[in-house]
Every structure is written in structure tokens, then in C-alpha cells.
Design a protein around this motif. Structure first.
Motif, PDB file in Angstrom:
ATOM      1  N   GLN A   1       5.125   6.114  -5.473  1.00 44.66           N
ATOM      2  CA  GLN A   1       4.931   5.812  -6.668  1.00 44.66           C
ATOM      3  C   GLN A   1       4.296   6.843  -7.459  1.00 44.66           C
ATOM      4  N   TYR A   2       2.655   6.778  -6.422  1.00 46.96           N
ATOM      5  CA  TYR A   2       1.478   7.504  -7.717  1.00 46.96           C
ATOM      6  C   TYR A   2       1.209   9.173  -6.542  1.00 46.96           C
ATOM      7  N   GLY A   3       1.793   8.954  -5.590  1.00 49.28           N
ATOM      8  CA  GLY A   3       1.816  10.417  -5.033  1.00 49.28           C
ATOM      9  C   GLY A   3       0.772  10.781  -4.589  1.00 49.28           C
ATOM     10  N   LEU A   4       0.298   9.641  -4.397  1.00 45.08           N
ATOM     11  CA  LEU A   4      -0.586  10.009  -2.900  1.00 45.08           C
ATOM     12  C   LEU A   4      -1.048  10.287  -1.244  1.00 45.08           C
ATOM     13  N   SER A   5      -2.060  10.198  -0.652  1.00 40.93           N
ATOM     14  CA  SER A   5      -2.165  10.179   0.808  1.00 40.93           C
ATOM     15  C   SER A   5      -2.617   9.132   1.536  1.00 40.93           C
ATOM     16  N   GLY A   6      -2.247   8.876   2.213  1.00 42.89           N
ATOM     17  CA  GLY A   6      -3.288   8.268   3.160  1.00 42.89           C
ATOM     18  C   GLY A   6      -3.040   6.591   4.010  1.00 42.89           C
ATOM     19  N   GLU A   7      -3.540   6.118   4.896  1.00 46.96           N
ATOM     20  CA  GLU A   7      -2.539   5.063   5.757  1.00 46.96           C
ATOM     21  C   GLU A   7      -3.620   3.833   5.449  1.00 46.96           C
ATOM     22  N   PRO A   8      -3.838   2.868   5.558  1.00 46.81           N
ATOM     23  CA  PRO A   8      -3.549   1.445   5.058  1.00 46.81           C
ATOM     24  C   PRO A   8      -4.678   1.292   5.854  1.00 46.81           C
ATOM     25  N   ASP A   9      -5.999   0.523   5.826  1.00 49.31           N
ATOM     26  CA  ASP A   9      -7.098  -0.294   6.598  1.00 49.31           C
ATOM     27  C   ASP A   9      -6.921  -0.907   6.827  1.00 49.31           C
TER      28      ASP A   9
ATOM     29  N   PHE B   1       0.749  -0.873   0.023  1.00 51.22           N
ATOM     30  CA  PHE B   1       0.119   0.066  -0.059  1.00 51.22           C
ATOM     31  C   PHE B   1       0.936   1.270  -0.139  1.00 51.22           C
ATOM     32  N   ARG B   2       1.885   1.800   0.947  1.00 48.90           N
ATOM     33  CA  ARG B   2       2.635   2.190   0.768  1.00 48.90           C
ATOM     34  C   ARG B   2       3.628   2.494   0.037  1.00 48.90           C
TER      35      ARG B   2
END
Length: 324
Positions: free
Chosen positions: A124-132, A118-119
Motif C-alpha cells: 500500500q505504501y510502496g515499501l520494500s522488505g520482508e517480515p522479520d 506486513f505485506r
């Protein structure tokens, strides 16, 4: 290991029915209807329930309802049941009970791999957020129960079942024996009524034969119209009346009743033999009815008695169908 037998009585049998027969002792009469159940625990989180249910059948028909992975146990159960039960459709059911207190676990390596993937994708795609974690735990193979030592658990269940199967069969046969004893009592009472009918026919037999002789004599005389000697007519009528006598049927009926009673006394696997005897009794009753059909006076009375015989025989046949 704590094992609880839920049946009312589990005292072991002193000897098998085959041994009783070999030693000259009478065996109990068994019905083919019975039920018994045993439950036990292997550990705080693992238990089992084993039940036996039997109903009537022409032969011994074993039907197994066992969980997967118990092939060895099934073979052992079949062997023991065939040694202890002669006839009947027997359903064997085993269920395994796992406590709800079994701790849920997760596959650490698999979860770590999902989080890392996930990280890596987010970076790689410049996305934010944490795994659920809720989503990860729903993925196949991540969240599991404690399945360790499953082979050891199944081995323990197999040993527990085989340790208690014979007392369970004893309880099943105890119920089958109790119902068989009740059926045997009903059959004996029916035999008494049947024997009473036979004695009534014996008492009326002479009068009926006399009526038949007079009837044949009259008909022959009318047909011949005096053309042949009267003594010859009477001799022919006497022979016809003798052939129509029910003495043989009465004698055979007595023999069958005596044989039936001796089989009930003997006990054991007698259902098929009793059924055959009842078929023979029914044949004698039918012959008796055919010989007395159309006769007036006591002939009519014998016809009523014959119908009573057939009724008792039919009742007995229905009961015998459930005897081992």
C-alpha cells in the motif's frame, strides 16, 4: 507412572492412633516437628514434588502452598491431614516440574495474519522488505509451549498425590514419633530427678518442722513475756508449725509425678495435659519455698531443693511445648 518416595521409611501403620487408644494399647508420643517429601513423574515431560513440614503450634494449623487450579486437591488433602495429625503447624507444598524438552509451537493462523498484514502495508505504501520472524515470534500469543491436555495432566497429578499422601503422612509421623520418643525419654529422666528431690524433702521435713516449732515458740514467749501459760504457748506454736508443714505439697507432687508418668505411658495427644500438670507442680514448688523461707539449717537445704525442683519443671515445660 513411576513414583519415587524420598523418605527413609514408608511402611504403612498397622492402625491409626485413635484405634490404638480405643483398643487399650498405648500410642506413641509424637513431637510436632517433622519433614517428609515425595516426588514422582506423570510422563517424560511432567513431574511433581510434594512435601510436608511441621512445627509446634497450639492447634492443627494447615498451610497450603499449591499451584493454581488445585482447589479440589486442597480440599482432599485437608481432609486426610486432619484425620492423621492432631496438632502442629503443617506446611504442605506442591510444585509441578515441566521438562525443558517440551516442544515450542507457534500459532500458524496468527503468524499468517501478521505476515499478510506486513505485506499488505508494504504494498500500500510502496515499501520494500520482508517480515522479520524474530520480531513476529516476540509478539503476544505467537510462540507457545505444548499446553495440550493441561486438564488431563492436572487430574493425573491429583490422582498421583492422593495415592501417595498417606505413606507420606506415615513418614512424617514416623519422624515426629522418633523425636517424641526422645523427648519422652528426657522427660522421664527429669521426672526421676524431680522424684529424688521430693524424697529428699521428705527426709528433711521432720527436722524442719522441729526448727520451725522452736522458732515460733521462742518468738511467742518473748512477745508474751510469761503473761500466758507456757503450755498454751506451746500449743499455739505447734498449730502454727503444723500449718507450715510441707507434707501436703510433697504428697501432691508425688501424685502429679505419677500422673505425668502414666500420661507418657499412654501416649497420643498429651502435650496440653502435661503442660497443665507441670504448672501444678510449679505451684507446689512455690508453696514449699514460701513455707521454708528464712529457716536455718535444713530449712536452707530444702530451699535449695525447691529451687532444683523449679529448674527441672521449667526444663520439662520447654520440652512439652513441642509434644502433640
Amino acid at each position: 507412572m513411576n513414583t519415587k518416595l524420598e523418605a527413609a521409611n514408608t511402611k504403612p501403620e498397622a492402625a491409626s492412633r485413635k484405634e490404638d487408644t480405643a483398643s487399650g494399647q498405648s500410642s506413641p508420643v509424637h513431637s510436632m516437628t517433622g519433614f517428609s517429601r515425595i516426588s514422582g513423574r506423570i510422563s517424560e515431560t511432567l513431574g511433581y514434588t510434594l512435601s510436608l513440614k511441621s512445627v509446634n503450634h497450639r492447634f492443627l494449623d494447615l498451610h497450603m502452598r499449591l499451584p493454581g487450579g488445585t482447589e479440589s486437591l486442597e480440599m482432599q488433602l485437608r481432609k486426610v491431614l486432619k484425620e492423621k495429625i492432631a496438632r502442629g503447624h503443617v506446611e504442605v507444598s506442591l510444585s509441578i516440574d515441566r521438562s525443558t524438552r517440551v516442544e515450542a509451537q507457534y500459532n500458524e493462523g496468527l503468524v499468517a495474519g501478521y505476515v499478510a498484514a506486513f505485506r499488505s502495508a508494504a504494498s500500500q505504501y510502496g515499501l520494500s522488505g520482508e517480515p522479520d520472524l524474530n520480531a513476529i515470534f516476540r509478539l503476544p500469543g505467537v510462540l507457545t509451549g505444548d499446553a495440550r491436555n493441561s486438564e488431563e495432566e492436572m487430574q493425573a497429578i491429583e490422582e498421583a498425590v492422593m495415592e501417595r499422601i498417606e505413606p507420606l503422612i506415615v513418614e512424617l509421623n514416623s519422624m515426629r514419633s522418633a523425636e517424641g520418643s526422645s523427648l519422652a525419654g528426657e522427660l522421664r529422666r527429669g521426672l526421676d530427678r524431680l522424684a529424688g528431690f521430693v524424697e529428699q524433702v521428705t527426709e528433711l521435713r521432720g527436722d524442719v518442722q522441729k526448727v520451725y516449732f522452736e522458732r515460733i515458740s521462742q518468738r511467742l514467749a518473748e512477745m508474751l513475756n510469761g503473761a500466758i501459760d507456757r503450755e498454751r504457748v506451746l500449743q499455739e506454736a505447734a498449730q502454727l508449725a503444723e500449718r507450715s508443714d510441707v507434707e501436703e505439697e510433697v504428697a501432691r507432687m508425688r501424685t502429679h509425678i505419677s500422673h505425668f508418668e502414666s500420661l507418657l505411658q499412654q501416649g497420643g495427644e498429651i502435650g496440653k495435659k502435661l503442660d497443665f500438670l507441670l504448672q501444678e507442680m510449679n505451684r507446689e514448688a512455690n508453696t514449699l519455698l514460701s513455707k521454708t523461707s528464712g529457716l536455718s539449717g535444713n530449712g536452707t537445704h530444702i530451699t535449695e531443693i525447691g529451687l532444683g525442683m523449679k529448674s527441672e519443671i521449667e526444663k520439662a515445660r520447654e520440652q512439652v511445648q513441642n509434644l502433640e
